[in-house]
Design an enzyme around this catalytic site. Structure first.
Site, short mmCIF file in Angstrom:
data_model
loop_
_atom_site.label_atom_id
_atom_site.label_comp_id
_atom_site.label_asym_id
_atom_site.label_seq_id
_atom_site.Cartn_x
_atom_site.Cartn_y
_atom_site.Cartn_z
N GLY A 160 -17.56 12.94 -9.80
CA GLY A 160 -17.48 14.32 -9.39
C GLY A 160 -17.00 15.04 -10.61
O GLY A 160 -16.26 14.44 -11.44
N CYS A 161 -17.34 16.32 -10.64
CA CYS A 161 -16.92 17.29 -11.68
C CYS A 161 -15.67 17.39 -11.57
O CYS A 161 -14.57 17.30 -12.48
CB CYS A 161 -17.76 18.51 -11.86
SG CYS A 161 -17.86 19.48 -10.09
N TYR A 162 -14.99 18.09 -10.40
CA TYR A 162 -13.45 18.11 -10.22
C TYR A 162 -12.51 16.84 -10.48
O TYR A 162 -11.67 16.83 -11.14
CB TYR A 162 -13.34 18.47 -8.84
CG TYR A 162 -13.68 20.07 -8.69
CD1 TYR A 162 -13.07 21.23 -9.61
CD2 TYR A 162 -14.52 20.51 -7.74
CE1 TYR A 162 -13.33 22.38 -9.32
CE2 TYR A 162 -14.70 21.96 -7.62
CZ TYR A 162 -14.20 22.80 -8.25
OH TYR A 162 -14.52 24.29 -8.28
#
Length: 342
Positions: free
Chosen positions: A147-149
């Protein structure tokens, strides 16, 4: 020349994949799928790639997974959709890089609790964070793109937890551009609501929280208490993460910087900044993760800051980095570009 299919090619991650792959010398995009836009010219939906590679000739297709015959497939589909697609491609022996969260968890109960979906069963997937799992990625058939985070958060704290020099409680405060919410507009991402505004969301219940936690626990080889709160910024791209942890021992800032430089010394896409302040413009449209800060307060709290482009290192760029590793290409191929600053 290897061939590529993009399943779910109308969103921001699909668009970013096309843009990066236009500059990749070792692959050619053969299929881009979409149910709702099947039959439309690719460049009608993504005009920014007009005249690049073979894109003027491509149309969106509504293909069943069984009819895909390329060397590599990027699944840029919403969570849940990959559960129906990836097992078929896996059975066919096609290399899959899945940008959803569907195969990031070995603990399926954790996935089901945080995503609210019933999982269809494990397959032999590898978590696609190259700086940690490069050797496993080389041998993978299915890669679960992070995921990005989690990408920015994990990379910001990996050296500290790996060296066991911080206490078990770690707090991440992340701020993301609006593109992280996807191509479909919502009340939250509507321009009048996000412009000149800043606010948190899902204060303690964001689905990326357990993903960050499990990966840091893997590096620490013990349980941790990881907290994560995201915020929405009135910018298009980027994630700025501020990580807080407490040092177990009295250690100086210079020693901390040295630990980070040693940990990432062979990682082209991770840049350590000793004195410069980290910002979003330094990584915009690039596959870099910039890490800096390393300030220690009088209570022994260390603050580390990371910045990534959520659509590149946080999604499509990292997916292509994973493809490069898997296929034996130059890891930097298609990604050798700095941030667009200003």
């Amino acid at each position: 020349m290897k061939t590529v299919s993009i399943i779910g090619g109308t969103g921001y991650t699909g668009s970013e994949l096309l843009g990066i792959l236009a500059n990749h010398k070792d692959v050619e995009v053969k299929n881009v799928t979409s149910r709702k836009d099947s039959g439309k010219k690719l460049t009608k939906i993504h005009p920014q790639v007009k005249n690049l590679k073979n894109y003027n000739e491509l149309e969106f297709k509504n293909l069943n997974p069984e009819n895909i015959d390329t060397d590599i497939v990027f699944c840029a589909t919403p969570h849940g959709a990959s559960l129906k697609i990836v097992p078929i491609l896996h059975e066919m022996g096609i290399n899959v890089i899945d940008l959803s969260g569907d195969y990031r968890f070995e603990d399926l109960e954790m996935y089901e609790a945080w995503y609210g979906l019933k999982h269809t069963g494990k397959i032999n997937s590898v978590y696609g964070l190259p700086e940690i799992y490069r050797e496993k990625i080389k041998k993978a058939n299915v890669i679960a793109n992070p995921g990005c985070y989690p990408t920015g958060a994990i990379l910001s704290m990996a050296p500290l937890v790996s060296n066991d020099i911080v206490e078990e409680r770690i707090i991440f405060d992340s701020k993301s551009g609006v593109s992280g919410a996807g191509v479909e507009a919502t009340e939250t991402t509507h321009f009048p609501n996000v412009n000149e505004n800043l606010g948190p969301y899902k204060l303690t219940k964001h689905r990326h929280s357990p993903e960050i936690g499990k990966e840091l626990e893997y590096l620490a080889e013990k349980s941790l208490k990881v907290s994560f709160t995201p915020h929405l910024l009135p910018v298009t791209r980027g994630i700025l993460t501020t990580a807080h942890a407490f040092l177990k021992e009295d250690i100086g800032r210079a020693d901390i910087v040295e630990i980070y430089e040693e940990f990432y010394k062979n990682e082209f896409f991770v840049r350590i900044y000793d004195e410069e302040m980290i910002s979003l413009t330094g990584v915009r449209s690039s596959n870099f993760c910039d890490i800096g800060g390393f300030e220690i307060d009088r209570f022994g709290r260390i603050v580390v800051v990371s910045a990534i482009d959520n659509l590149v290192k946080g999604a499509s760029g990292q997916a292509i980095q994973n493809m490069n590793i898997l296929m034996g290409f130059d890891e930097k191929e298609g990604l050798n570009i700095g941030g667009l600053r200003p």
